[in-house]
Design a protein around this motif. Sequence first.
Motif, short mmCIF file in Angstrom:
data_model
loop_
_atom_site.label_atom_id
_atom_site.label_comp_id
_atom_site.label_asym_id
_atom_site.label_seq_id
_atom_site.Cartn_x
_atom_site.Cartn_y
_atom_site.Cartn_z
N THR A 1 0.84 -1.28 -0.01
CA THR A 1 0.09 -0.10 0.08
C THR A 1 1.03 1.24 -0.11
O THR A 1 0.67 2.18 -0.83
CB THR A 1 -0.68 -0.13 1.17
N SER A 2 2.06 1.15 0.76
CA SER A 2 2.92 2.20 0.83
C SER A 2 3.44 2.50 -0.74
O SER A 2 3.91 3.87 -0.74
CB SER A 2 4.22 2.09 1.73
N MET A 3 3.66 1.71 -1.52
CA MET A 3 4.08 1.72 -2.76
C MET A 3 3.05 1.76 -3.88
O MET A 3 3.39 1.64 -4.92
CB MET A 3 5.20 0.46 -3.00
N GLY A 4 1.83 2.07 -3.33
CA GLY A 4 0.67 1.73 -4.19
C GLY A 4 0.62 2.61 -5.32
O GLY A 4 -0.35 2.51 -6.22
N SER A 5 1.22 3.74 -5.61
CA SER A 5 0.99 4.49 -6.61
C SER A 5 2.17 5.67 -6.90
O SER A 5 2.80 5.60 -5.93
CB SER A 5 -0.27 5.50 -6.36
N PRO A 6 2.22 6.31 -7.97
CA PRO A 6 3.33 7.05 -8.23
C PRO A 6 3.37 8.23 -7.09
O PRO A 6 4.67 8.30 -6.71
CB PRO A 6 3.15 7.78 -9.49
N ASP A 7 2.43 8.74 -6.62
CA ASP A 7 2.27 9.73 -5.59
C ASP A 7 2.88 8.93 -4.22
O ASP A 7 3.84 9.64 -3.58
CB ASP A 7 1.10 10.13 -5.39
#
Length: 413
Positions: free
Chosen positions: A11-17
Amino acid sequence: MALIVQKYGGTSMGSPDRIRNVARRVARWKAQGHQLVVVVSAMSGETNRLIALAKDVSPQPDARELDVMISTGEQVTIALLAMALKDIGLKAKSYTGAQVKVLTDSTFTKARILDIDDASMRRDLDSDTVVIVAGFQGVDEHGNITTLGRGGSDTSGVALAAALKADECQIYTDVDGVYTTDPRIVPQARKLDRITFEEMLEMASLGSKVLQIRSVEFAGKYKVKLRVLSSFEEEGKETNGTLITFEEDTKMEQPIISGIAFNRDEAKLTVLGVPDRPGIAYQILGPIADANIDVDMIIQNVGHDGTTDFSFTVPRGEFARTKTILEEQIRPHVGARAIEGDNHICKVSAVGVGMRSHPGVASKMFRALAEEGINIQMISTSEIKISVVVDEKYLELAVRVLHGTFGLDQAAA
Ligand code: ADP
Ligand code: ASP
Ligand code: MG
């Protein structure tokens, strides 16, 4: 200056943001003068997507090829995080498990780490570079890619911290620490500032997936200082998460129960009417072990008419395979009357080192469940835990009731 290993989950790495957010957090730790090794998971949902894709092509995918495939999720995120760090002016370098040389055995999909070569990582750290390592993966002695079991990036993080003799291993996730139970199930769950290593080991093995069990085992074996923290706290508002401690707090009166764990990943099988004679347990469980299926709880009833019923639990994913082995290999061999199975059960456990010095925990637990009309199908105990198997439909109720019964609910605000 400290050497810190940080692990960021899906989840912590879940999107570019979110990846840019992780990069900024890493940069803040770096700015304090620390050396950093960062272990990352695949973006959330990616490993599930890859497994589903494999099963779409082949219902029982070849394990070696599955590992080649499901390890790719982490290969994407190491590169993305390295890019994000370089963009904000840091030196960073990504490594797959094989590039580091995280050596494992060859048990595809649940390999065990045997050794980690720290030479390249040390060289990078000495030249002020942030080292980024793909979690969940390794390489066997023949050069095959392996993976470490679901949730295995935690284990990669702790194993790297052990190999590098890091000052601390920080597991960054989507909750701000270890709670008295999963806060998604019981909103009244309380965050623990500290939990003993022994209790964390039980909680993880009984289903609290906030840490993969093997990561806790590693931390215990190599005395790694382990902390669970949130990657979502804003700059300046960070808290200290939960420290997994090796000392029992003797100053304070320990609560008797520290947490409630649960596991849906369970199925029960019963061999009915087997002859009550020596060797039966071995004849039933031998072929199950040979098939590499983990057996958890076991109950054998006392026989009256010369026969007995024999029940045990296995991971739910192994239910069908276990039933086939029982029907085809075991039933005719031992002369059982019938085979029954139930894959809608769950296991709920109360964990606490305080149980050692306080009798009566089990009866309190059984009474609380009885008052809610929840039938207990199986029971197992150890020095610091009591587990019961109940119908899956009662899972949330049982967890909530026990959480309240043992005084774990946080005071209403
Ligand atoms: P990550 O992707 O960061 O590895 P996981 O989903 O594997 O994260 O683990 C974090 C989740 O574990 C939390 O979102 C929470 O729902 C769950 N969890 C289960 N038991 C507990 C517990 N006792 N304390 C905190 N979280 C728990
Ligand atoms: N990506 C892997 C999984 O989903 C490993 C991990 O996230 O720890 O299980
Ligand atoms: Mg996890």
